[in-house]
Design a protein around this motif. Structure first.
Motif, PDB file in Angstrom:
ATOM      1  N   PRO A  43       1.081  -0.760  -0.027  1.00 25.86           N
ATOM      2  CA  PRO A  43       0.180   0.077  -0.159  1.00 25.86           C
ATOM      3  C   PRO A  43       0.906   1.373  -0.124  1.00 25.86           C
ATOM      4  O   PRO A  43       2.066   1.171   0.583  1.00 25.86           O
ATOM      5  CB  PRO A  43      -0.578   0.248   1.357  1.00 25.86           C
ATOM      6  CG  PRO A  43      -0.420  -1.420   1.920  1.00 25.86           C
ATOM      7  CD  PRO A  43       0.603  -1.944   0.923  1.00 25.86           C
ATOM      8  N   ALA A  44       0.080   2.473  -0.399  1.00 21.95           N
ATOM      9  CA  ALA A  44       1.555   3.713  -1.155  1.00 21.95           C
ATOM     10  C   ALA A  44      -0.003   4.687  -0.628  1.00 21.95           C
ATOM     11  O   ALA A  44      -1.425   4.593  -1.412  1.00 21.95           O
ATOM     12  CB  ALA A  44       1.488   3.290  -2.227  1.00 21.95           C
ATOM     13  N   ASP A  45       0.441   5.214   0.215  1.00 21.70           N
ATOM     14  CA  ASP A  45       0.000   7.241  -0.098  1.00 21.70           C
ATOM     15  C   ASP A  45       0.442   7.078  -1.098  1.00 21.70           C
ATOM     16  O   ASP A  45       1.745   7.715  -1.235  1.00 21.70           O
ATOM     17  CB  ASP A  45       0.281   7.531   1.362  1.00 21.70           C
ATOM     18  CG  ASP A  45      -0.331   6.862   2.358  1.00 21.70           C
ATOM     19  OD1 ASP A  45      -0.959   5.952   2.350  1.00 21.70           O
ATOM     20  OD2 ASP A  45       0.069   6.987   3.821  1.00 21.70           O
ATOM     21  N   PHE A  46      -0.594   8.209  -1.858  1.00 26.89           N
ATOM     22  CA  PHE A  46      -0.409   9.758  -2.797  1.00 26.89           C
ATOM     23  C   PHE A  46      -0.876  10.060  -3.208  1.00 26.89           C
ATOM     24  O   PHE A  46      -2.014  10.927  -2.732  1.00 26.89           O
ATOM     25  CB  PHE A  46       0.482   8.764  -4.338  1.00 26.89           C
ATOM     26  CG  PHE A  46      -0.544   8.312  -4.486  1.00 26.89           C
ATOM     27  CD1 PHE A  46      -0.889   8.134  -5.089  1.00 26.89           C
ATOM     28  CD2 PHE A  46      -0.213   6.498  -3.972  1.00 26.89           C
ATOM     29  CE1 PHE A  46      -2.765   7.138  -6.149  1.00 26.89           C
ATOM     30  CE2 PHE A  46      -1.223   5.774  -4.721  1.00 26.89           C
ATOM     31  CZ  PHE A  46      -2.203   5.979  -5.892  1.00 26.89           C
ATOM     32  N   SER A  47      -0.617  11.317  -3.897  1.00 23.79           N
ATOM     33  CA  SER A  47      -1.998  12.779  -3.906  1.00 23.79           C
ATOM     34  C   SER A  47      -1.293  13.240  -5.623  1.00 23.79           C
ATOM     35  O   SER A  47      -0.247  12.900  -6.608  1.00 23.79           O
ATOM     36  CB  SER A  47      -1.974  13.760  -3.214  1.00 23.79           C
ATOM     37  OG  SER A  47      -0.860  14.047  -3.655  1.00 23.79           O
ATOM     38  N   GLY A  48      -2.481  13.887  -6.286  1.00 20.75           N
ATOM     39  CA  GLY A  48      -2.335  14.717  -7.600  1.00 20.75           C
ATOM     40  C   GLY A  48      -3.551  15.760  -7.704  1.00 20.75           C
ATOM     41  O   GLY A  48      -4.555  15.318  -7.088  1.00 20.75           O
ATOM     42  N   GLY A  49      -3.493  15.566  -9.732  1.00 23.72           N
ATOM     43  CA  GLY A  49      -4.703  16.247 -10.087  1.00 23.72           C
ATOM     44  C   GLY A  49      -5.812  14.799  -9.880  1.00 23.72           C
ATOM     45  O   GLY A  49      -5.321  13.457 -10.980  1.00 23.72           O
ATOM     46  N   TRP A  50      -7.089  14.930 -10.872  1.00 23.65           N
ATOM     47  CA  TRP A  50      -7.435  13.845 -10.866  1.00 23.65           C
ATOM     48  C   TRP A  50      -8.801  14.765 -12.520  1.00 23.65           C
ATOM     49  O   TRP A  50      -8.770  15.100 -12.097  1.00 23.65           O
ATOM     50  CB  TRP A  50      -8.620  12.557 -10.481  1.00 23.65           C
ATOM     51  CG  TRP A  50      -9.642  13.486 -10.020  1.00 23.65           C
ATOM     52  CD1 TRP A  50      -9.579  14.310  -8.743  1.00 23.65           C
ATOM     53  CD2 TRP A  50     -11.801  13.693 -10.088  1.00 23.65           C
ATOM     54  NE1 TRP A  50     -11.210  14.948  -8.278  1.00 23.65           N
ATOM     55  CE2 TRP A  50     -11.581  14.789  -9.351  1.00 23.65           C
ATOM     56  CE3 TRP A  50     -11.582  13.440 -11.193  1.00 23.65           C
ATOM     57  CZ2 TRP A  50     -13.191  14.615  -9.855  1.00 23.65           C
ATOM     58  CZ3 TRP A  50     -13.297  13.563 -11.726  1.00 23.65           C
ATOM     59  CH2 TRP A  50     -13.769  14.590 -10.887  1.00 23.65           C
ATOM     60  N   GLU A  51      -8.800  13.442 -13.806  1.00 25.65           N
ATOM     61  CA  GLU A  51      -9.898  14.117 -14.186  1.00 25.65           C
ATOM     62  C   GLU A  51     -10.462  12.956 -15.252  1.00 25.65           C
ATOM     63  O   GLU A  51      -9.996  11.574 -15.060  1.00 25.65           O
ATOM     64  CB  GLU A  51      -9.144  15.343 -15.472  1.00 25.65           C
ATOM     65  CG  GLU A  51      -8.446  14.065 -16.099  1.00 25.65           C
ATOM     66  CD  GLU A  51      -7.407  14.976 -17.607  1.00 25.65           C
ATOM     67  OE1 GLU A  51      -8.419  15.929 -18.225  1.00 25.65           O
ATOM     68  OE2 GLU A  51      -6.534  14.409 -17.605  1.00 25.65           O
ATOM     69  N   PHE A  52     -11.849  12.993 -15.615  1.00 30.23           N
ATOM     70  CA  PHE A  52     -13.266  12.479 -16.466  1.00 30.23           C
ATOM     71  C   PHE A  52     -12.600  12.681 -17.880  1.00 30.23           C
ATOM     72  O   PHE A  52     -13.236  13.315 -18.552  1.00 30.23           O
ATOM     73  CB  PHE A  52     -14.366  12.459 -15.540  1.00 30.23           C
ATOM     74  CG  PHE A  52     -15.003  11.774 -16.373  1.00 30.23           C
ATOM     75  CD1 PHE A  52     -15.421  10.611 -16.042  1.00 30.23           C
ATOM     76  CD2 PHE A  52     -15.856  11.892 -17.420  1.00 30.23           C
ATOM     77  CE1 PHE A  52     -16.220   9.646 -17.027  1.00 30.23           C
ATOM     78  CE2 PHE A  52     -17.140  11.204 -17.863  1.00 30.23           C
ATOM     79  CZ  PHE A  52     -17.070   9.770 -17.685  1.00 30.23           C
ATOM     80  N   VAL A  53     -12.230  10.938 -18.272  1.00 28.39           N
ATOM     81  CA  VAL A  53     -11.920  10.874 -19.674  1.00 28.39           C
ATOM     82  C   VAL A  53     -12.951  10.243 -20.550  1.00 28.39           C
ATOM     83  O   VAL A  53     -13.190   8.943 -19.983  1.00 28.39           O
ATOM     84  CB  VAL A  53     -10.693  10.002 -19.926  1.00 28.39           C
ATOM     85  CG1 VAL A  53     -10.461   9.772 -21.524  1.00 28.39           C
ATOM     86  CG2 VAL A  53      -9.430  10.641 -19.599  1.00 28.39           C
ATOM     87  N   ASN A  54     -13.655  11.399 -21.183  1.00 27.29           N
ATOM     88  CA  ASN A  54     -14.773  10.276 -22.012  1.00 27.29           C
ATOM     89  C   ASN A  54     -14.020   9.556 -23.484  1.00 27.29           C
ATOM     90  O   ASN A  54     -13.760  10.575 -24.103  1.00 27.29           O
ATOM     91  CB  ASN A  54     -15.690  11.337 -22.254  1.00 27.29           C
ATOM     92  CG  ASN A  54     -17.127  11.487 -22.902  1.00 27.29           C
ATOM     93  OD1 ASN A  54     -16.987  10.079 -23.573  1.00 27.29           O
ATOM     94  ND2 ASN A  54     -17.912  11.882 -22.926  1.00 27.29           N
ATOM     95  N   SER A  55     -14.140   8.557 -22.807  1.00 26.85           N
ATOM     96  CA  SER A  55     -13.013   7.608 -24.179  1.00 26.85           C
ATOM     97  C   SER A  55     -14.271   7.444 -25.528  1.00 26.85           C
ATOM     98  O   SER A  55     -14.790   6.696 -25.388  1.00 26.85           O
ATOM     99  CB  SER A  55     -12.402   6.899 -23.703  1.00 26.85           C
ATOM    100  OG  SER A  55     -11.817   5.905 -24.652  1.00 26.85           O
ATOM    101  N   ASP A  56     -13.651   7.903 -26.571  1.00 25.00           N
ATOM    102  CA  ASP A  56     -14.547   6.763 -27.895  1.00 25.00           C
ATOM    103  C   ASP A  56     -14.059   5.711 -28.493  1.00 25.00           C
ATOM    104  O   ASP A  56     -14.822   4.879 -28.755  1.00 25.00           O
ATOM    105  CB  ASP A  56     -14.616   7.450 -29.137  1.00 25.00           C
ATOM    106  CG  ASP A  56     -15.184   9.309 -28.588  1.00 25.00           C
ATOM    107  OD1 ASP A  56     -16.286   9.663 -28.091  1.00 25.00           O
ATOM    108  OD2 ASP A  56     -14.264  10.335 -29.631  1.00 25.00           O
ATOM    109  N   SER A  57     -12.900   4.989 -27.856  1.00 28.76           N
ATOM    110  CA  SER A  57     -12.382   3.852 -27.753  1.00 28.76           C
ATOM    111  C   SER A  57     -12.322   2.810 -26.576  1.00 28.76           C
ATOM    112  O   SER A  57     -12.060   1.883 -27.621  1.00 28.76           O
ATOM    113  CB  SER A  57     -10.565   3.856 -28.759  1.00 28.76           C
ATOM    114  OG  SER A  57     -10.307   4.388 -27.557  1.00 28.76           O
TER     115      SER A  57
END
Length: 106
Positions: A43-57
């Motif tokens: 297990p690890a602790d980490f952070s950052g940014g997130w985004e929703f990806v609406n994928s066509d493929s």
């Protein structure tokens, strides 16, 4: 076009068996605590940014961009929403390696 509403994503998601948790903030920032995504690493602790990806493929997914070297050489993680308050870490042609369920916050 996605049938999933990304506006519903912010919240706290937890795996009861491992205790791993991901918090998706409404501001596009995330934090992960005690998370193991591949079943082989600890297990690890980490952070950052997130985004929703609406994928066509392929399936739509949430992309976590890990800040710094929180996961060594891994720069990001894909979480797949199932539409039932659940996010999954998947590998092609295998069952999910981690399932996180949305939990109520105090």
């Amino acid at each position: 076009m996605s049938s999933f509403d990304p506006g519903e994503l912010p919240g706290v998601y937890r795996n009861d068996a491992t205790g791993g948790e991901v918090v998706l903030g409404p501001d596009g920032v995330f934090s992960a605590t005690g998370l193991s995504t591949d079943g082989h690493s600890g297990p690890a602790d980490f952070s950052g940014g997130w985004e929703f990806v609406n994928s066509d493929s392929s399936s739509d997914f949430v992309y976590l961009t890990v800040k710094g070297d929180g996961l060594g050489q891994i720069g990001g993680i894909q979480l797949y929403p199932t539409g039932r308050g659940t996010l999954e870490v998947r590998t092609p042609d295998k069952p999910p390696s981690l399932v996180l369920k949305r939990v109520a916050t105090p």
